[in-house]
Scaffold this motif. Structure first.
Motif, PDB file in Angstrom:
ATOM      1  N   GLU A  32       8.544  31.696  -3.118  1.00 38.65           N
ATOM      2  CA  GLU A  32       7.229  31.262  -2.654  1.00 38.65           C
ATOM      3  C   GLU A  32       6.310  32.471  -2.610  1.00 38.65           C
ATOM      4  O   GLU A  32       6.708  33.547  -2.152  1.00 38.65           O
ATOM      5  N   GLN A  42       8.162  35.552  -1.002  1.00 41.77           N
ATOM      6  CA  GLN A  42       9.228  35.217  -0.059  1.00 41.77           C
ATOM      7  C   GLN A  42      10.319  34.473  -0.802  1.00 41.77           C
ATOM      8  O   GLN A  42      10.136  33.323  -1.196  1.00 41.77           O
ATOM      9  N   GLN A  86      14.648  35.052   2.892  1.00 43.42           N
ATOM     10  CA  GLN A  86      14.206  36.445   2.978  1.00 43.42           C
ATOM     11  C   GLN A  86      12.855  36.543   3.669  1.00 43.42           C
ATOM     12  O   GLN A  86      12.185  35.547   3.924  1.00 43.42           O
ATOM     13  N   GLY A  87      12.476  37.783   3.945  1.00 44.86           N
ATOM     14  CA  GLY A  87      11.172  38.018   4.546  1.00 44.86           C
ATOM     15  C   GLY A  87      10.083  38.097   3.493  1.00 44.86           C
ATOM     16  O   GLY A  87      10.278  37.723   2.338  1.00 44.86           O
ATOM     17  N   LEU A  88       8.939  38.596   3.888  1.00 44.01           N
ATOM     18  CA  LEU A  88       7.785  38.720   3.005  1.00 44.01           C
ATOM     19  C   LEU A  88       7.787  40.113   2.369  1.00 44.01           C
ATOM     20  O   LEU A  88       7.698  41.117   3.062  1.00 44.01           O
ATOM     21  N   LEU A 100       5.947  42.747  -0.194  1.00 48.99           N
ATOM     22  CA  LEU A 100       4.660  43.033  -0.800  1.00 48.99           C
ATOM     23  C   LEU A 100       4.813  43.208  -2.311  1.00 48.99           C
ATOM     24  O   LEU A 100       5.611  44.015  -2.769  1.00 48.99           O
ATOM     25  N   PHE A 137      -3.342  34.350   5.783  1.00 56.10           N
ATOM     26  CA  PHE A 137      -2.562  33.920   4.634  1.00 56.10           C
ATOM     27  C   PHE A 137      -3.025  32.577   4.098  1.00 56.10           C
ATOM     28  O   PHE A 137      -3.540  31.725   4.833  1.00 56.10           O
ATOM     29  N   GLY A 138      -2.772  32.370   2.799  1.00 56.11           N
ATOM     30  CA  GLY A 138      -2.867  31.044   2.231  1.00 56.11           C
ATOM     31  C   GLY A 138      -1.595  30.259   2.526  1.00 56.11           C
ATOM     32  O   GLY A 138      -0.644  30.786   3.118  1.00 56.11           O
ATOM     33  N   LYS A 139      -1.573  29.002   2.104  1.00 56.15           N
ATOM     34  CA  LYS A 139      -0.434  28.130   2.387  1.00 56.15           C
ATOM     35  C   LYS A 139       0.760  28.411   1.495  1.00 56.15           C
ATOM     36  O   LYS A 139       1.843  27.885   1.725  1.00 56.15           O
ATOM     37  N   LYS A 156      -1.442  44.978  -4.011  1.00 52.20           N
ATOM     38  CA  LYS A 156      -2.590  44.935  -3.109  1.00 52.20           C
ATOM     39  C   LYS A 156      -3.821  45.467  -3.828  1.00 52.20           C
ATOM     40  O   LYS A 156      -3.727  46.265  -4.764  1.00 52.20           O
ATOM     41  N   VAL A 174      -8.157  31.850   3.132  1.00 50.32           N
ATOM     42  CA  VAL A 174      -7.529  31.951   1.816  1.00 50.32           C
ATOM     43  C   VAL A 174      -7.113  30.566   1.379  1.00 50.32           C
ATOM     44  O   VAL A 174      -6.520  29.811   2.167  1.00 50.32           O
ATOM     45  N   PHE A 212       2.614  34.142  -1.530  1.00 52.27           N
ATOM     46  CA  PHE A 212       1.525  34.035  -0.568  1.00 52.27           C
ATOM     47  C   PHE A 212       0.442  35.050  -0.879  1.00 52.27           C
ATOM     48  O   PHE A 212       0.716  36.243  -1.044  1.00 52.27           O
ATOM     49  N   LEU A 257      -3.969  39.965   9.025  1.00 54.37           N
ATOM     50  CA  LEU A 257      -3.944  39.260   7.747  1.00 54.37           C
ATOM     51  C   LEU A 257      -4.109  37.769   7.959  1.00 54.37           C
ATOM     52  O   LEU A 257      -3.587  37.204   8.919  1.00 54.37           O
ATOM     53  N   PHE A 272      -3.915  40.877  -0.820  1.00 52.38           N
ATOM     54  CA  PHE A 272      -2.490  41.120  -0.978  1.00 52.38           C
ATOM     55  C   PHE A 272      -1.832  39.885  -1.588  1.00 52.38           C
ATOM     56  O   PHE A 272      -2.257  38.757  -1.372  1.00 52.38           O
ATOM     57  N   TYR A 325       2.152  38.538  -1.407  1.00 54.41           N
ATOM     58  CA  TYR A 325       3.504  38.707  -0.910  1.00 54.41           C
ATOM     59  C   TYR A 325       4.389  37.640  -1.541  1.00 54.41           C
ATOM     60  O   TYR A 325       3.930  36.540  -1.869  1.00 54.41           O
TER      61      TYR A 325
END
Lengths: 114, 116
Positions: free
Chosen positions: B88, B38, B42-44, B46, B106-108, B49, B4, B90, B104, B34, B36
């Motif tokens: 952010e 952040q 906090q977490g990721l 969704l 992920f991209g940066k 999708k 990605v 993703f 999964l 997907f 996501y």
């Protein structure tokens, strides 16, 4: 709504020490994952776990890492002898079953190795 | 192997302006895609999708994304950005077929700043 939880939220440890990161996946989910995100880098897959065994692991997941589901609710990641480069945010995720592809992530544990 | 690319590391927009975050993927078959988000500390979470069917998918918080197979893209859009959207973002791809080896990639990530 059910959530993935992780403890602790932050952990500071000395190089060479063992750490255990804990996760409680969503109840009734069958697939479990650990990912990590080094500061400024992308989220990387570490390991997947299903039916009480590792399904797949990345090159990062060497002999220093292990995972366990000790009691049917917790899912742990152990790092036996931490290195400076293990400093990262570690995310746990769970997925309901093989027919559903969405992974649900926890809030993460930020690990700092000094 | 799947990959990605998120070309934009950091984007700044004014509150109320429209937003498009770019995502390109590489995968041999039709992927699961997907987005996501952040937020700090906090977490990721969704956002949305795409698995199949309608190529324009709606997500939470007023976001949408369009799957374009010919461009291998899955760009995220929002018509009017709110200050609370600063976070952010993703993009991630998952291999079709599910099963125990599904994971999964992920991209940066793209950091979104919203100016008042």
């Amino acid at each position: 709504e059910p959530e993935v939880t992780q403890t602790p939220s932050h952990q500071v440890t000395q190089m060479g020490q063992e750490v255990i990161l804990r996760c409680v996946p969503i109840s009734n989910h069958l697939y479990f994952y650990w990912y990590r995100q080094i500061l400024g880098q992308k989220v990387e897959f570490l390991v997947s776990f299903y039916n009480n065994e590792i399904s797949e692991k990345s090159e990062i997941f060497d002999d220093q890492f292990s995972v366990e589901r000790p009691d049917g609710s917790n899912f742990t990641l152990k790092i036996r002898s931490t290195k400076l480069e293990d400093s990262a945010m570690y995310f746990c995720a769970s997925r309901p079953n093989e027919y559903q592809e969405t992974q649900y992530f926890g809030p993460g544990t930020r690990l700092l190795v000094l | 192997a799947q990959s990605v690319t998120q070309p934009d590391i950091h984007i700044t927009v004014s509150e109320g302006a429209s937003l498009e975050l770019r995502c390109n993927y590489s995968y041999g078959a039709t992927p699961y895609l997907f987005w996501y988000v952040q937020s700090p500390g906090q977490g990721l979470q969704l956002l949305l999708k795409y698995f199949s069917g309608d190529t324009l998918v709606q997500g939470i918080k007023g976001f949408e994304a369009e799957f374009k197979r010919s461009q291998s893209s899955f760009n995220l859009r929002k018509p009017s950005v709110h200050w609370s959207d600063a976070a952010e973002y993703f993009c991630a791809v998952g291999a079709q077929g599910g099963g125990s080896n599904y994971k999964l990639t992920f991209g940066k990530g793209t950091l979104l700043t919203v100016n008042p």
